[in-house]
Design a protein around this motif. Structure first.
Motif, short mmCIF file in Angstrom:
data_model
loop_
_atom_site.label_atom_id
_atom_site.label_comp_id
_atom_site.label_asym_id
_atom_site.label_seq_id
_atom_site.Cartn_x
_atom_site.Cartn_y
_atom_site.Cartn_z
N GLU A 1 13.99 126.40 116.06
CA GLU A 1 13.71 126.20 114.97
C GLU A 1 12.52 125.50 114.83
OE1 GLU A 1 16.89 124.99 112.41
OE2 GLU A 1 17.89 127.12 112.83
N LEU A 2 12.46 124.07 115.72
CA LEU A 2 11.34 123.27 115.66
C LEU A 2 10.16 123.93 115.94
CD1 LEU A 2 10.53 120.38 115.49
CD2 LEU A 2 11.07 120.02 117.75
N ARG B 1 9.35 127.13 115.70
CA ARG B 1 8.87 128.10 114.66
C ARG B 1 8.31 127.07 113.45
NH1 ARG B 1 12.94 130.75 114.99
NH2 ARG B 1 14.35 129.77 113.17
N ASN B 2 8.78 125.84 113.23
CA ASN B 2 8.53 125.11 112.07
C ASN B 2 7.14 124.71 112.46
OD1 ASN B 2 10.60 126.11 110.54
ND2 ASN B 2 11.85 124.13 111.08
N GLN B 3 6.84 124.18 113.86
CA GLN B 3 5.53 123.68 114.02
C GLN B 3 4.72 124.71 114.07
OE1 GLN B 3 6.62 121.88 117.92
NE2 GLN B 3 6.92 119.90 117.11
N ASN B 4 4.86 125.92 114.45
CA ASN B 4 3.88 127.02 114.46
C ASN B 4 3.39 127.17 112.87
OD1 ASN B 4 3.68 127.36 116.98
ND2 ASN B 4 5.36 128.75 117.44
N LEU B 5 4.57 127.22 112.16
CA LEU B 5 4.14 127.56 110.55
C LEU B 5 3.45 126.61 109.95
CD1 LEU B 5 7.67 128.85 109.60
CD2 LEU B 5 5.78 130.13 109.70
N LEU B 6 3.55 125.26 110.28
CA LEU B 6 2.86 123.96 109.90
C LEU B 6 1.47 124.08 110.53
CD1 LEU B 6 5.58 121.14 110.17
CD2 LEU B 6 4.53 122.06 107.90
N GLU C 1 -0.30 126.80 108.41
CA GLU C 1 -0.42 126.27 107.07
C GLU C 1 -1.71 125.21 107.00
OE1 GLU C 1 1.73 123.75 103.63
OE2 GLU C 1 2.83 124.26 105.31
#
Length: 334
Positions: free
Chosen positions: A104-105, A107-112, A115
């Protein structure tokens, strides 16, 4: 850990004590059972129980002791090996949770990152029409209209600049280039960019630089000065803002002093907090509370100290205290 182990096994201990009391009770009510034999049995049982608890303590606690001492991170290499079925259950469950959190981390880092890249790209795209708008505004003959449009253009440009630097702050350590920076050209450029706002509010600048160079990063220092100067202009009317530099105790001090309404003493400890504007003046609805927060974040990375002195109705003074060469040398060697 011993106390924790005994508390965890308190039910065993209570049950053992009940059994010993029961054996003594039977020896008292049953004449065929010798009391001395019962006491001897209780004595041996207690010794065996102590030995049993000692063995179990040595066997069970290392796993949990390592769990307690390990860092609270997602590094599975520091996770202790299980040595019993229950420990295996704990280990398997924790490892699965850590693996899920790491996924999850990531994935969230990639999304950030996506963004951030999208926002930076959008800001750079917006800069093009903003430049065209400025050229169009410069060709307007109506002075009043031109002044109003320039002021609104400047507000949009400052907000875009804040967003751009806010997204870059997490990577500021890789972007810093420390050198001798000339203060006067830097200050004059920032004053020019705020000229329309200053003219609208009747504000002038008085520059007195006893020290003309500081050790810093020109780009990030310009952003800090921009936030402090816009803050001074925002809360001032028909007065001058004084920019003074001098050397004290081997370090360069740069003062930005206004004669505006000042800051309430109860607000002073909070002015660098994210989103904080004011508890006494809510008329500035456009204030975001981000300017001083970002300036404080950046100055920490640049090892600049900021001191604030203010009095209600008596203006505010922000003092930037720059590090010297020796301090930067120590930081690079750490």
């Amino acid at each position: 850990m011993i106390r924790t182990f005994l508390l965890e096994r308190i039910s065993w201990i209570v049950f053992f004590v009940v059994l010993q009391v029961l054996s003594l009770f039977l020896a008292l009510v049953d004449q065929t059972v010798s009391l001395s034999s019962a006491l001897y049995y209780v004595f041996l049982s207690c010794i065996l129980m102590v030995i049993f608890l000692f063995i179990r303590y040595r066997k069970e606690t290392p796993f949990y002791a390592e769990m307690k001492e390990r860092d609270n991170d997602l590094d599975l290499t520091t996770f202790p090996e299980a040595d019993s079925p229950f420990e295996s259950v704990v280990e398997t469950n924790v490892r699965e949770q850590i693996d899920r959190l790491k996924q999850e981390l990531s994935r969230n880092q990639n999304l950030l990152e996506e963004e951030k890249d999208d926002l930076l790209s959008w800001i750079h795209e917006v800069k093009t029409p903003m430049t065209a708008m400025r050229l169009i505004i410069d060709r307007i003959d109506d002075y009043k209209l031109k002044s109003q449009l320039t002021f609104e253009w400047m507000r949009i440009d400052l907000l875009l600049d804040q967003q751009l630097h806010q997204k870059r702050i997490p990577f500021i350590e890789n972007d810093l280039y420390i050198e001798e920076v000339e203060l006067e050209p830097l200050l004059v450029d920032e004053i020019k960019s705020l000229r329309s706002w200053c003219m609208q509010k009747g504000i002038g600048f008085d520059i007195d630089l006893q020290v003309e160079q500081v050790l810093s990063d020109a780009k990030w220092l310009a952003f800090i000065l921009r936030q402090l100067m816009t803050n001074a202009i925002k809360y001032s009317e028909q007065s001058d803002i004084t920019l003074t530099s001098f050397e004290k105790s081997g370090r360069t001090h740069l003062l930005i002093k206004d004669h505006g309404r000042g800051i309430d003493p109860r607000d002073l400890p909070r002015i660098f907090e994210k989103g904080f504007t004011s508890t006494t003046d809510h008329q500035h609805a456009a204030a975001t509370g981000m300017g001083l927060y970002l300036a404080d974040r950046i100055r920490q990375a640049m090892k600049i100290q900021i001191e604030v002195a203010s009095k209600l109705g008596g203006g505010t003074t922000f003092t930037l205290i720059f590090p010297n060469q020796n301090e930067f040398t120590k930081l690079r060697s750490m």
